[in-house]
Design a protein around this motif. Structure first.
Motif, PDB file in Angstrom:
ATOM      1  N   GLU A 369       0.726  -1.337  -0.108  1.00 37.47           N
ATOM      2  CA  GLU A 369       0.016   0.063  -0.031  1.00 37.47           C
ATOM      3  C   GLU A 369       0.780   1.182  -0.080  1.00 37.47           C
ATOM      4  O   GLU A 369       0.162   2.424   0.057  1.00 37.47           O
ATOM      5  CB  GLU A 369      -0.837  -0.144   1.136  1.00 37.47           C
ATOM      6  N   LEU A 370       2.273   1.219  -0.112  1.00 42.60           N
ATOM      7  CA  LEU A 370       3.076   2.343   0.094  1.00 42.60           C
ATOM      8  C   LEU A 370       3.161   2.836  -1.427  1.00 42.60           C
ATOM      9  O   LEU A 370       2.800   2.052  -2.274  1.00 42.60           O
ATOM     10  CB  LEU A 370       4.530   1.878   0.625  1.00 42.60           C
ATOM     11  N   PRO A 371       3.466   4.057  -1.543  1.00 46.64           N
ATOM     12  CA  PRO A 371       3.725   4.577  -2.915  1.00 46.64           C
ATOM     13  C   PRO A 371       5.058   3.797  -3.646  1.00 46.64           C
ATOM     14  O   PRO A 371       5.825   3.489  -2.846  1.00 46.64           O
ATOM     15  CB  PRO A 371       4.050   6.194  -2.718  1.00 46.64           C
ATOM     16  N   PRO A 372       4.859   3.393  -4.861  1.00 44.55           N
ATOM     17  CA  PRO A 372       6.031   2.609  -5.487  1.00 44.55           C
ATOM     18  C   PRO A 372       7.304   3.230  -5.407  1.00 44.55           C
ATOM     19  O   PRO A 372       7.286   4.560  -5.522  1.00 44.55           O
ATOM     20  CB  PRO A 372       5.541   2.310  -7.117  1.00 44.55           C
ATOM     21  N   TRP A 373       8.294   2.548  -5.145  1.00 41.72           N
ATOM     22  CA  TRP A 373       9.762   3.091  -5.399  1.00 41.72           C
ATOM     23  C   TRP A 373       9.888   3.158  -6.857  1.00 41.72           C
ATOM     24  O   TRP A 373      10.111   2.332  -7.494  1.00 41.72           O
ATOM     25  CB  TRP A 373      10.764   2.415  -4.792  1.00 41.72           C
ATOM     26  N   ASP A 374      10.006   4.690  -7.237  1.00 36.99           N
ATOM     27  CA  ASP A 374      10.123   5.100  -8.454  1.00 36.99           C
ATOM     28  C   ASP A 374      11.255   5.794  -8.972  1.00 36.99           C
ATOM     29  O   ASP A 374      11.443   6.519  -9.989  1.00 36.99           O
ATOM     30  CB  ASP A 374       8.832   5.588  -9.142  1.00 36.99           C
ATOM     31  N   TYR A 375      12.004   6.314  -8.184  1.00 35.20           N
ATOM     32  CA  TYR A 375      13.039   7.222  -8.403  1.00 35.20           C
ATOM     33  C   TYR A 375      14.428   6.611  -8.013  1.00 35.20           C
ATOM     34  O   TYR A 375      14.938   6.284  -7.021  1.00 35.20           O
ATOM     35  CB  TYR A 375      13.276   8.403  -7.363  1.00 35.20           C
ATOM     36  N   GLY A 376      14.894   6.118  -9.454  1.00 37.29           N
ATOM     37  CA  GLY A 376      16.212   5.201  -9.229  1.00 37.29           C
ATOM     38  C   GLY A 376      17.405   5.933  -9.814  1.00 37.29           C
ATOM     39  O   GLY A 376      17.459   7.061 -10.072  1.00 37.29           O
ATOM     40  N   LEU A 377      18.398   5.022 -10.206  1.00 37.25           N
ATOM     41  CA  LEU A 377      19.696   5.711 -10.771  1.00 37.25           C
ATOM     42  C   LEU A 377      19.548   6.746 -11.888  1.00 37.25           C
ATOM     43  O   LEU A 377      20.299   7.510 -12.129  1.00 37.25           O
ATOM     44  CB  LEU A 377      20.618   4.606 -10.996  1.00 37.25           C
ATOM     45  N   ARG A 378      18.755   6.024 -12.899  1.00 38.81           N
ATOM     46  CA  ARG A 378      18.625   6.823 -14.228  1.00 38.81           C
ATOM     47  C   ARG A 378      18.041   8.439 -13.832  1.00 38.81           C
ATOM     48  O   ARG A 378      18.388   9.150 -14.423  1.00 38.81           O
ATOM     49  CB  ARG A 378      17.671   6.139 -15.115  1.00 38.81           C
ATOM     50  N   ASP A 379      17.047   8.302 -12.976  1.00 32.34           N
ATOM     51  CA  ASP A 379      16.510   9.786 -12.477  1.00 32.34           C
ATOM     52  C   ASP A 379      17.487  10.402 -11.955  1.00 32.34           C
ATOM     53  O   ASP A 379      17.623  11.581 -12.004  1.00 32.34           O
ATOM     54  CB  ASP A 379      15.367   9.461 -11.704  1.00 32.34           C
ATOM     55  N   PHE A 380      18.297   9.789 -10.938  1.00 35.82           N
ATOM     56  CA  PHE A 380      19.288  10.580 -10.313  1.00 35.82           C
ATOM     57  C   PHE A 380      20.440  11.136 -11.086  1.00 35.82           C
ATOM     58  O   PHE A 380      20.920  12.273 -10.916  1.00 35.82           O
ATOM     59  CB  PHE A 380      19.919   9.901  -9.141  1.00 35.82           C
ATOM     60  N   PHE A 381      20.785  10.186 -12.084  1.00 31.52           N
ATOM     61  CA  PHE A 381      21.727  10.715 -12.961  1.00 31.52           C
ATOM     62  C   PHE A 381      21.398  11.814 -13.847  1.00 31.52           C
ATOM     63  O   PHE A 381      22.261  12.846 -14.114  1.00 31.52           O
ATOM     64  CB  PHE A 381      22.429   9.738 -13.757  1.00 31.52           C
ATOM     65  N   ALA A 382      20.116  11.895 -14.476  1.00 35.11           N
ATOM     66  CA  ALA A 382      19.755  12.807 -15.302  1.00 35.11           C
ATOM     67  C   ALA A 382      19.875  14.227 -14.474  1.00 35.11           C
ATOM     68  O   ALA A 382      19.866  15.224 -14.840  1.00 35.11           O
ATOM     69  CB  ALA A 382      18.295  12.450 -15.847  1.00 35.11           C
ATOM     70  N   TYR A 383      19.243  14.142 -13.127  1.00 36.82           N
ATOM     71  CA  TYR A 383      19.169  15.278 -12.325  1.00 36.82           C
ATOM     72  C   TYR A 383      20.216  16.015 -12.205  1.00 36.82           C
ATOM     73  O   TYR A 383      20.511  17.152 -12.161  1.00 36.82           O
ATOM     74  CB  TYR A 383      18.646  14.929 -10.830  1.00 36.82           C
ATOM     75  N   LEU A 384      21.578  14.955 -11.881  1.00 36.14           N
ATOM     76  CA  LEU A 384      22.861  15.654 -11.657  1.00 36.14           C
ATOM     77  C   LEU A 384      23.327  16.242 -13.107  1.00 36.14           C
ATOM     78  O   LEU A 384      24.194  17.414 -12.822  1.00 36.14           O
ATOM     79  CB  LEU A 384      23.820  14.423 -11.124  1.00 36.14           C
ATOM     80  N   ALA A 385      22.945  15.514 -14.103  1.00 35.65           N
ATOM     81  CA  ALA A 385      23.360  16.032 -15.432  1.00 35.65           C
ATOM     82  C   ALA A 385      22.665  17.648 -15.684  1.00 35.65           C
ATOM     83  O   ALA A 385      23.376  18.411 -16.245  1.00 35.65           O
ATOM     84  CB  ALA A 385      23.014  15.361 -16.554  1.00 35.65           C
ATOM     85  N   ARG A 386      21.676  17.515 -15.295  1.00 31.72           N
ATOM     86  CA  ARG A 386      20.757  19.115 -15.286  1.00 31.72           C
ATOM     87  C   ARG A 386      21.417  20.154 -14.560  1.00 31.72           C
ATOM     88  O   ARG A 386      21.494  21.205 -14.954  1.00 31.72           O
ATOM     89  CB  ARG A 386      19.182  18.813 -15.017  1.00 31.72           C
ATOM     90  N   ARG A 387      21.821  19.627 -13.301  1.00 34.52           N
ATOM     91  CA  ARG A 387      22.302  20.738 -12.457  1.00 34.52           C
ATOM     92  C   ARG A 387      23.822  20.960 -12.796  1.00 34.52           C
ATOM     93  O   ARG A 387      24.078  21.998 -12.468  1.00 34.52           O
ATOM     94  CB  ARG A 387      22.597  20.133 -11.057  1.00 34.52           C
ATOM     95  N   THR A 388      24.431  20.331 -13.558  1.00 33.12           N
ATOM     96  CA  THR A 388      25.843  20.723 -14.022  1.00 33.12           C
ATOM     97  C   THR A 388      25.904  21.205 -15.283  1.00 33.12           C
ATOM     98  O   THR A 388      26.998  21.480 -15.825  1.00 33.12           O
ATOM     99  CB  THR A 388      26.712  19.521 -13.764  1.00 33.12           C
ATOM    100  N   ALA A 389      24.872  21.157 -16.168  1.00 34.81           N
ATOM    101  CA  ALA A 389      24.668  21.584 -17.604  1.00 34.81           C
ATOM    102  C   ALA A 389      25.065  23.089 -17.774  1.00 34.81           C
ATOM    103  O   ALA A 389      24.640  23.921 -16.808  1.00 34.81           O
ATOM    104  CB  ALA A 389      23.445  21.124 -18.230  1.00 34.81           C
TER     105      ALA A 389
END
Length: 389
Positions: A369-389
Motif C-alpha cells: 500500500e506504499l507509494p511505489p519506489w520509482d526514483y532510481g539511478l537513471r532519474d538521479f543521474f539525469a538530475y545531476l546532469a541537469r544541475r551541472t549543464a
C-alpha cells in the motif's frame, strides 16, 4: 531549541558534523546538506553526492569548510523534519542520508539474537512453537554463550554440544563460526529516511523492527561515519527457510536510515560507538508499547572484522557502502494472544535513538500500500546532469 530538535538531534549536536540529504521540489531532486542545530546548509555545489563526499580524505573537514563559506542556511531543520513526518513531498524534506552506497547488512552478530534466530528457524515461523523451543535451547546452552569468541576453540566445543543435542543451526554457524553473515539489504537509492513509512508484507504475520548501528564505509574500507538504521525483518518468512532471506529483508521501504550521518572527527570516532546504547520504542494505535535496547558493547565481532568480511580483495564497492552491524534486540513480548510474541501492526510508531546519533522515527505500513519506489539511478543521474549543464 524546540522539543522536536532536542528529540531528533544527537545530545552533543553542537560538536557533531552531520550530513543529510534533502529533497528539494524546486530543484526537482535531492541535495547534499549539512545540519547545525536548526540550520541546514546546501552543500550541493561542493558535494553532488554523499558517496563522493565520504570517499575524500577528510569529509568532516570538507563539510566544516563548506558551511563556513556558505553564508546563510537554506532550510530549517525543524521544517524539514515536520514535512518528512507529514509525508508532504511538495515541501523540502529529509531523505535517507545515503545515495550511491550499496546497503549491506551483517546478521547474527549478538548471541541473544542468534539464539532467537535458531528458535525462529526450528519453529518454522510459528510463534507458538517458538515459545516451547526457547526453553529447550536455553537448557542446551547451559544458560548462555556470552563471552564465546566466534571461530574460537570454545565456539567449536559449543558447536559439538549443540550438534549432539540436535540443535545445531546455520544461524549458530555464522554466530559463533569463523565467518560472519554479510548480505545485501537493499538496492541503491531504495532506503527511506526520517519520518517516512516503513513496510512489512501483507502476508507476514510475525515481523519486527531491528534497531541497528549503520557504519558508512569508503571504497578503500575506511569507516568515516555512522547513522541509525531499521533492518525491518519478517520473522515468519525467514523462519521458514534462510533461502527466503531476500523476501524477508528486501521489500518496499524495509530499509530505513537516518536521521543524519555523523562523520568521524577528533571528537567522535569509531571507538566512541563501541559502548553506544541504541534504544527502541514502538507505540501502537492499540495502546501497546514495546521498548528495547541494543547494547553495542555486547557485539560478538568487532566492527573492523565485519568491515573486512564485506570489502577487500574478495569484493570491492567503488561508491562505498552502508553496513548494518546487527542487533541484540529480538522481541518476545506478547502482543495480544499469550505465547504469540510481538509483531507489527499498521500504524505503529517506531523510534530508534542513541545519544551520539539522534533519533530515527518511522511509521509502519503495508509494503503493497506504499507509494511505489520509482526514483532510481537513471532519474538521479539525469538530475545531476541537469544541475551541472
Amino acid at each position: 531549541m524546540s522539543d522536536l530538535l532536542k528529540r531528533v538531534l544527537p545530545e552533543d549536536a553542537e560538536k557533531a558534523v552531520l550530513v543529510a540529504r534533502v529533497w528539494d521540489p524546486s530543484a526537482g531532486g535531492p541535495r547534499v546538506a549539512a545540519v547545525r542545530g536548526d540550520e541546514v546548509y546546501d552543500l550541493q555545489s561542493e558535494a553532488p553526492t554523499v558517496a563522493g563526499l565520504l570517499a575524500g580524505d577528510d569529509p568532516a573537514a570538507v563539510v566544516r569548510s563548506a558551511v563556513s563559506r556558505a553564508g546563510e542556511p537554506r532550510w530549517s531543520t525543524a521544517d524539514l523534519l515536520e514535512a518528512a513526518e507529514a509525508g508532504d513531498h511538495s515541501r523540502p524534506h529529509f531523505l535517507a542520508p545515503i545515495d550511491l552506497q550499496v546497503v549491506k547488512a551483517c546478521g547474527v552478530t549478538f548471541v541473544e539474537s542468534m539464539i532467537e534466530r535458531v528458535i525462529e528457524e526450528r519453529a518454522g515461523g510459528d510463534p507458538h512453537r517458538a515459545a516451547e523451543l526457547r526453553e529447550r535451547v536455553g537448557a542446551a546452552l547451559g544458560g548462555s554463550l556470552d563471552g564465546v569468541r566466534p571461530g574460537s576453540v570454545e565456539a567449536e566445543r559449543a558447536k559439538t554440544v549443540l550438534q549432539e543435542e540436535g540443535l545445531w543451526s546455520q544461524y549458530l554457524e555464522v554466530g559463533i563460526g569463523k565467518d560472519p553473515e554479510v548480505f545485501t539489504k537493499a538496492p541503491v537509492l531504495s532506503s527511506v529516511g526520517y519520518g517516512a513509512r516503513i513496510g512489512v508484507l501483507e502476508a507476514s504475520e510475525w515481523n519486527n523492527p531491528e534497531p541497528e548501528l549503520v557504519l558508512l564505509v569508503t571504497p578503500d574500507g575506511r569507516p568515516v561515519g555512522a547513522t541509525l538504521g531499521n533492518d525491518v525483518n519478517l520473522r515468519d518468512i525467514e523462519g521458514r527457510s534462510a533461502l527466503l532471506l531476500g523476501k524477508a529483508k528486501d521489500n518496499n521501504a524495509s530499509s530505513a536510515l537516518g536521521p543524519f550521518i555523523r562523520l568521524f572527527d577528533g571528537d567522535f570516532t569509531l571507538d566512541s560507538l563501541r559502548n553506544e546504547e541504541i534504544l527502541l520504542d514502538v507505540q501502537g494505535d492499540d495502546g501497546f508499547r514495546l521498548e528495547g535496547r541494543n547494547s553495542l558493547a555486547h557485539i560478538s565481532r568487532p566492527f573492523e572484522e565485519l568491515i573486512a568480511a564485506t570489502v577487500g580483495r574478495h569484493h570491492q564497492y567503488p561508491d562505498g557502502f552502508a553496513l548494518f552491524t546487527g542487533t541484540l534486540f529480538a522481541p518476545v513480548q506478547d502482543r495480544g494472544e499469550s505465547g504469540k510474541g510481538f509483531t507489527h501492526r499498521v500504524g505503529d510508531k517506531v523510534e530508534i535513538s542513541s545519544p551520539r546519533l539522534g533519533t530515527l522515527a518511522n511509521t509502519v505500513a503495508l509494503c503493497e500500500e506504499l507509494p511505489p519506489w520509482d526514483y532510481g539511478l537513471r532519474d538521479f543521474f539525469a538530475y545531476l546532469a541537469r544541475r551541472t549543464a
